[in-house]
Every structure is written in structure tokens, then in C-alpha cells.
Design an enzyme around this catalytic site. Structure first.
Site, PDB file in Angstrom:
ATOM      1  N   SER A   1       0.844  -1.207   0.000  1.00 59.82           N
ATOM      2  CA  SER A   1       0.000   0.000   0.000  1.00 59.82           C
ATOM      3  C   SER A   1       0.872   1.247   0.000  1.00 59.82           C
ATOM      4  O   SER A   1       0.565   2.235  -0.670  1.00 59.82           O
ATOM      5  CB  SER A   1      -0.917   0.000   1.230  1.00 59.82           C
ATOM      6  OG  SER A   1      -1.752  -1.131   1.213  1.00 59.82           O
TER       7      SER A   1
ATOM      8  N   GLU B   1      -3.844  -3.712  -7.055  1.00 56.50           N
ATOM      9  CA  GLU B   1      -3.997  -2.340  -7.592  1.00 56.50           C
ATOM     10  C   GLU B   1      -4.676  -1.422  -6.568  1.00 56.50           C
ATOM     11  O   GLU B   1      -5.514  -0.592  -6.918  1.00 56.50           O
ATOM     12  CB  GLU B   1      -4.728  -2.377  -8.937  1.00 56.50           C
ATOM     13  CG  GLU B   1      -3.899  -3.128  -9.970  1.00 56.50           C
ATOM     14  CD  GLU B   1      -4.220  -2.776 -11.402  1.00 56.50           C
ATOM     15  OE1 GLU B   1      -4.692  -1.667 -11.666  1.00 56.50           O
ATOM     16  OE2 GLU B   1      -3.943  -3.634 -12.262  1.00 56.50           O
TER      17      GLU B   1
ATOM     18  N   ILE C   1       4.463 -10.016  -8.851  1.00 54.42           N
ATOM     19  CA  ILE C   1       4.333  -9.418 -10.176  1.00 54.42           C
ATOM     20  C   ILE C   1       3.561 -10.325 -11.144  1.00 54.42           C
ATOM     21  O   ILE C   1       4.044 -11.387 -11.568  1.00 54.42           O
ATOM     22  CB  ILE C   1       5.731  -9.015 -10.731  1.00 54.42           C
ATOM     23  CG1 ILE C   1       6.459  -8.126  -9.697  1.00 54.42           C
ATOM     24  CG2 ILE C   1       5.587  -8.312 -12.089  1.00 54.42           C
ATOM     25  CD1 ILE C   1       5.651  -6.957  -9.142  1.00 54.42           C
TER      26      ILE C   1
HETATM   27  C1  LIG Z   1      -2.258 -12.040  -7.046  1.00 58.74           C
HETATM   28  C2  LIG Z   1      -1.556 -10.726  -6.901  1.00 58.74           C
HETATM   29  C3  LIG Z   1      -1.112 -10.067  -8.039  1.00 58.74           C
HETATM   30  C4  LIG Z   1      -0.450  -8.836  -7.927  1.00 58.74           C
HETATM   31  N1  LIG Z   1       0.057  -8.238  -9.048  1.00 58.74           N
HETATM   32  C5  LIG Z   1       0.861  -7.139  -8.910  1.00 58.74           C
HETATM   33  C6  LIG Z   1       1.553  -6.595 -10.051  1.00 58.74           C
HETATM   34  O1  LIG Z   1       1.409  -7.076 -11.193  1.00 58.74           O
HETATM   35  N2  LIG Z   1       2.388  -5.540  -9.847  1.00 58.74           N
HETATM   36  C7  LIG Z   1       2.580  -4.983  -8.616  1.00 58.74           C
HETATM   37  O2  LIG Z   1       3.351  -4.039  -8.527  1.00 58.74           O
HETATM   38  N3  LIG Z   1       1.932  -5.471  -7.523  1.00 58.74           N
HETATM   39  C8  LIG Z   1       1.088  -6.541  -7.650  1.00 58.74           C
HETATM   40  N4  LIG Z   1       0.442  -7.073  -6.541  1.00 58.74           N
HETATM   41  C9  LIG Z   1       0.654  -6.460  -5.231  1.00 58.74           C
HETATM   42  C10 LIG Z   1      -0.579  -5.779  -4.704  1.00 58.74           C
HETATM   43  O3  LIG Z   1      -0.818  -4.578  -5.412  1.00 58.74           O
HETATM   44  C11 LIG Z   1      -0.367  -5.546  -3.192  1.00 58.74           C
HETATM   45  O4  LIG Z   1      -0.455  -6.833  -2.580  1.00 58.74           O
HETATM   46  C12 LIG Z   1      -1.385  -4.607  -2.612  1.00 58.74           C
HETATM   47  O5  LIG Z   1      -1.164  -3.296  -3.065  1.00 58.74           O
HETATM   48  C13 LIG Z   1      -1.373  -4.616  -1.077  1.00 58.74           C
HETATM   49  O6  LIG Z   1      -0.076  -4.491  -0.582  1.00 58.74           O
HETATM   50  P1  LIG Z   1       0.433  -5.497   0.571  1.00 58.74           P
HETATM   51  O7  LIG Z   1       0.186  -6.882   0.082  1.00 58.74           O
HETATM   52  O8  LIG Z   1       1.811  -5.134   0.926  1.00 58.74           O
HETATM   53  O9  LIG Z   1      -0.553  -5.237   1.789  1.00 58.74           O
HETATM   54  P2  LIG Z   1      -0.368  -4.111   2.911  1.00 58.74           P
HETATM   55  O10 LIG Z   1      -0.080  -2.807   2.277  1.00 58.74           O
HETATM   56  O11 LIG Z   1       0.554  -4.614   3.952  1.00 58.74           O
HETATM   57  O12 LIG Z   1      -1.839  -4.073   3.502  1.00 58.74           O
HETATM   58  C14 LIG Z   1      -2.327  -4.996   4.474  1.00 58.74           C
HETATM   59  C15 LIG Z   1      -3.657  -4.480   5.003  1.00 58.74           C
HETATM   60  O13 LIG Z   1      -3.467  -3.213   5.629  1.00 58.74           O
HETATM   61  C16 LIG Z   1      -4.361  -2.270   5.087  1.00 58.74           C
HETATM   62  N5  LIG Z   1      -3.727  -0.950   5.051  1.00 58.74           N
HETATM   63  C17 LIG Z   1      -2.465  -0.636   4.667  1.00 58.74           C
HETATM   64  N6  LIG Z   1      -2.261   0.678   4.726  1.00 58.74           N
HETATM   65  C18 LIG Z   1      -3.422   1.226   5.136  1.00 58.74           C
HETATM   66  C19 LIG Z   1      -3.872   2.550   5.405  1.00 58.74           C
HETATM   67  N7  LIG Z   1      -3.073   3.599   5.207  1.00 58.74           N
HETATM   68  N8  LIG Z   1      -5.140   2.729   5.842  1.00 58.74           N
HETATM   69  C20 LIG Z   1      -5.970   1.691   6.015  1.00 58.74           C
HETATM   70  N9  LIG Z   1      -5.613   0.411   5.782  1.00 58.74           N
HETATM   71  C21 LIG Z   1      -4.361   0.187   5.363  1.00 58.74           C
HETATM   72  C22 LIG Z   1      -4.661  -2.772   3.682  1.00 58.74           C
HETATM   73  O14 LIG Z   1      -5.900  -2.266   3.218  1.00 58.74           O
HETATM   74  C23 LIG Z   1      -4.683  -4.278   3.884  1.00 58.74           C
HETATM   75  O15 LIG Z   1      -5.961  -4.667   4.327  1.00 58.74           O
HETATM   76  C24 LIG Z   1      -0.265  -8.273  -6.646  1.00 58.74           C
HETATM   77  C25 LIG Z   1      -0.735  -8.934  -5.510  1.00 58.74           C
HETATM   78  C26 LIG Z   1      -1.367 -10.150  -5.623  1.00 58.74           C
HETATM   79  C27 LIG Z   1      -1.832 -10.860  -4.373  1.00 58.74           C
END
Ligand SMILES: Cc1cc2nc3c(=O)[nH]c(=O)nc-3n(C[C@H](O)[C@H](O)[C@H](O)COP(=O)(O)OP(=O)(O)OC[C@H]3O[C@@H](n4cnc5c(N)ncnc54)[C@H](O)[C@@H]3O)c2cc1C
Length: 389
Positions: free
Chosen positions: A142, A373, A167
Site C-alpha cells: 500500500s 492495484e 508481479i
Molecule cells: C495475485 C496478486 C497479483 C499482484 N500483481 C501485482 C503486479 O502485477 N504488480 C505490482 O506491482 N503489484 C502486484 N500485486 C501487489 C498488490 O498490489 C499488493 O499486494 C497490494 O497493493 C497490497 O499491498 P500489501 O500486500 O503489501 O498489503 P499491505 O499494504 O501490507 O496491507 C495490508 C492491510 O493493511 C491495510 N492498510 C495498509 N495501509 C493502510 C492505510 N493507510 N489505511 C488503512 N488500511 C491500510 C490494507 O488495506 C490491507 O488490508 C499483486 C498482488 C497479488 C496478491
């Protein structure tokens, strides 16, 4: 009144032009013929075979917005949304492969690429090369701009060091848009976007994730060890990669909305078919008012989600502001997808819980819409910020 005989100045959102309608039908027909027979096998083996990817290129859905002068479809963003919706109705894993290619990779190159970059990469992406978009890392999801991947000037180019995680298309892609920070002291203003080819020295694709849903879509780690990238492969300006990332994802999440409405439509199609066939208490279960009303509620939810997705896409094509609408369409359509697929599992009874029937997979697939996303919480942040300042 003559309006019924003339083109309306503001046609209804879901009314497609003849060209849009033919395009959507041809993609859905392709999905039924070429994708549906492979869905179970691709999910079980967590793999999309190259022959199917080649057929997607032949169909013309891998470079939808690429201008015809670069061998692309020369169509609109809305066409990409229609393609992702139609494919996801059959398999959301294929939907996301096409979505990332069009709404993130091609989109970023069209918007930020130099003429040289466009000439070099767009014809390949439209005809045979899969792309991927690499922003997230283990420590920065995030909070994407807290990335640890670094780039440093080296001779006539740059060296990238770090790791990307999650990715999509990592397994299939040969071209990657990669974000790295070139000047960490400047914070997010050091972030720069690079175009990295699979064969560049120092770059490797790492492990593939074993996932709950969209299992056939590959999700991979990327490793950069002094990866050498020529200067011509900087996408946009140095230090302006944050703009490339934000603005591309703002558009990309409309594509995820399309994936979710396609997926929900697929589950609803199955639920309608099954409840009309399955008999209990001497009649088809679709004849019970409780079941009918649940289906009607699902169809209403889905129509509302589709309106949000189509409106966001049409706003984007009309170059109108769409940030709030894109966030709303993603959050709402992913919730609808979860509700409708869950209902479909319920209506299939025991058969909803086993792999011989298609709905348990769609239920698993739906979950990702609330995560990638930008998670739902982050979409709410975007909406609230626009609303409250
Ligand atoms: C199958 C899959 C495909 C993907 N494909 C891509 C890709 O092609 N390219 C790419 O770059 N990324 C990709 N991603 C990554 C994806 O975009 C991230 O997993 C996503 O943005 C969440 O980040 P995180 O997993 O680190 O969760 P975190 O950021 O750790 O979030 C965990 C929880 O905390 C909450 N949270 C975090 N910050 C806040 C806040 N400020 N306020 C309230 N709640 C908050 C979130 O809503 C979530 O519920 C992919 C992920 C998956 C699972």
C-alpha cells in the site's frame, strides 16, 4: 419528437456502439471456444500455456489501444474494459493477463514512452510479447513509494538493485516496467520508471506464488542484481516515476473493475443455469421465491457495478476526471463479485463446494479484487480525500 430516430447526444452508459458490441461478442465467443475447455486444467496446474497466449495475440486483445501504425488495434480504453470483462466471465486469470498488458503496460508506454520506446516496444507487445508491471515489494505494498529497489547511474545507463514481489505475468513476460528509486534522499521524487527486458544482465524472475485464486495467472518475485538498463529505457522523466505509477494505476483499477464484473456475470450465468435445472421438492429450485429474489438481487448489484465501471472507463476516454469514479468502481465491483460468487456457491448446494463445478473457482478468484492495484481501504482513502480535501 424525432429523438428515437436519431443518435442520442448522451447514449445510455451500457449501450454499446456497433463496433463495441461486435468486439465484445467476438472476445466472449473466443473465450467460450478457446478458454473454457482449459479453465479447470489451468487452475489445477496454475499455468497458462503459450498456445493460448498466442491465440490471444491473434485475436488482437494484447495491444488494444496500440495505434494501428504500431501493429495494434487502434481502439479505445473502453474496448480494453470490454475485453477484460468478456474474458473474465469465463476465466478471470486470462482476464488479468490481458488487463495488465493493456491497462498498465501498453497504457504506460503510450502515455510516457518516447517515439523510440514506442517504435521498439509497442509492435512487439501487440503481436507476441507479454508485459508486466513491477511496483510492489515485500516491504512496500500500500505504501508503494517506500520501495527499497534502487537505481544508480552507471556509464551510459543505470544499474538496478533490489527485489519486486507479486508481479502478475512474471512467468510469461519478456518486458517489465520496473520502478526504482534513484535518489532516496528526495523521497518519492527519486522514483523512476524503467523498461527492463527479460534478457538484461542481472535480472532474473524468481519464485512463483501458490495462490488461493486466479491460480493460472502467474505472480512472481523479480530479482535485480546490478541489472544493467540503457538510458533510453527510462520511461518518462527521471524522478517522475511516481507520476507514472499513480496515473497508470488510476486507470488500471478500472480494468480490475471490469475483471470483477465479468467474473460476477460468469457466476450469475452458472447460477441461473443450475437453478433452472436442479429440482427439489418436485420443482426447479429457481421457482422458489427466495431463490428468485436472491438472483434478482445479484443481477441488480451487478448492473450497478457495471454502470460504475463503464462510466469510469468512458470518463477516462473522454479525458474527464475519473479518479473517484475509478476507485468507486473497483471497490464496489470487487464486493459485488464476492457476494455474487458466494451466492452462486450456495445455490449450487454441495456441488458448489467441489471442483467438478465451476463456481468454487470463481468464488476463490473474486477475493483478489479487494487486494491488488490498491486494497479496498486505499480506495476508500482516495474517495474520502477527493470528497473531504
Ligand atoms: C495475485 C496478486 C497479483 C499482484 N500483481 C501485482 C503486479 O502485477 N504488480 C505490482 O506491482 N503489484 C502486484 N500485486 C501487489 C498488490 O498490489 C499488493 O499486494 C497490494 O497493493 C497490497 O499491498 P500489501 O500486500 O503489501 O498489503 P499491505 O499494504 O501490507 O496491507 C495490508 C492491510 O493493511 C491495510 N492498510 C495498509 N495501509 C493502510 C492505510 N493507510 N489505511 C488503512 N488500511 C491500510 C490494507 O488495506 C490491507 O488490508 C499483486 C498482488 C497479488 C496478491
Amino acid at each position: 419528437m424525432t429523438t428515437q430516430h436519431t443518435e442520442l447526444a448522451h447514449p445510455p452508459l451500457t449501450r454499446l456502439s456497433e463496433d463495441e458490441q461486435l468486439f465484445r461478442e467476438s472476445v466472449y465467443e473466443f473465450a467460450g471456444r478457446e478458454v473454457r475447455p482449459l479453465v479447470r486444467e489451468m487452475d489445477d496446474h496454475a499455468k497458462i500455456g503459450r498456445p493460448l497466449i498466442d491465440k490471444l495475440f491473434d485475436l488482437g486483445v494484447m495491444g488494444i489501444e496500440v495505434p494501428e501504425s504500431y501493429s495494434g488495434g487502434g481502439a479505445s480504453f473502453f474496448h480494453s474494459v470490454l475485453a477484460v470483462e468478456a474474458l473474465s466471465r469465463v476465466d478471470p486469470s486470462i482476464g488479468v493477463l490481458v488487463d495488465v498488458q493493456n491497462t498498465l503496460v501498453v497504457n504506460a508506454l503510450l502515455r510516457w514512452g518516447t517515439d523510440e520506446v514506442k517504435r521498439r516496444y509497442l509492435p512487439q507487445l501487440a503481436s507476441r510479447v507479454v508485459g508486466a508491471y513491477a511496483l510492489s515489494e515485500a516491504g512496500s505494498g500500500s505504501d508503494a513509494f517506500a520501495m527499497a529497489t534502487r537505481a544508480a547511474e552507471a556509464g551510459d545507463g543505470f544499474r538496478i538493485t533490489g527485489r519486486k514481489l507479486w508481479i502478475t505475468n512474471g512467468n510469461e513476460a519478456d518486458v517489465f516496467i520496473v520502478f526504482a528509486n534513484i535518489n532516496p534522499e528526495a523521497g518519492y521524487r527519486g522514483i523512476t520508471a524503467f523498461i527492463v527486458e527479460r534478457g538484461f544482465p542481472g535480472f532474473t524472475v524468481g519464485k512463483k506464488e501458490d495462490k488461493l485464486g486466479i491460480r493460472a495467472s502467474s505472480t512472481c518475485e523479480l530479482l535485480f542484481e546490478d541489472c544493467v538498463v540503457p538510458r533510453a529505457n527510462v520511461l518518462g522523466e527521471i524522478g517522475k516515476g511516481y507520476k507514472v505509477a499513480i496515473e497508470t494505476l488510476n486507470e488500471g483499477r478500472i480494468g480490475i473493475g471490469a475483471q470483477m464484473i465479468g467474473l460476477a456475470q460468469g457466476a450469475l450465468d452458472h447460477a441461473i443455469g443450475y437453478t433452472k435445472e436442479r429440482k427439489q421438492f418436485g420443482k426447479a429450485i429457481a421457482e422458489f421465491q427466495a431463490v428468485k429474489h436472491q438472483l434478482a438481487r445479484a443481477a441488480t448489484d451487478l448492473e450497478a457495478a457495471r454502470l460504475l465501471v463503464y462510466n469510469a472507463a468512458r470518463l477516462r476516454d473522454a479525458r474527464q476526471p475519473f479518479l473517484t469514479e475509478a476507485a468507486m468502481c473497483k471497490i464496489f465491483s470487487s464486493e459485488v463479485a464476492e457476494r455474487v460468487t458466494s451466492l452462486a456457491v450456495n445455490l449450487f448446494g454441495g456441488n458448489g463446494f467441489v471442483k467438478d463445478y465451476p463456481v468454487e473457482k470463481l468464488f476463490r478468484d473474486a477475493k483478489i479484487g479487494q487486494i491488488y492495484e490498491g486494497t479496498s481501504n486505499l480506495q476508500l482513502e482516495t474517495i474520502a480525500k477527493q470528497m473531504l480535501g
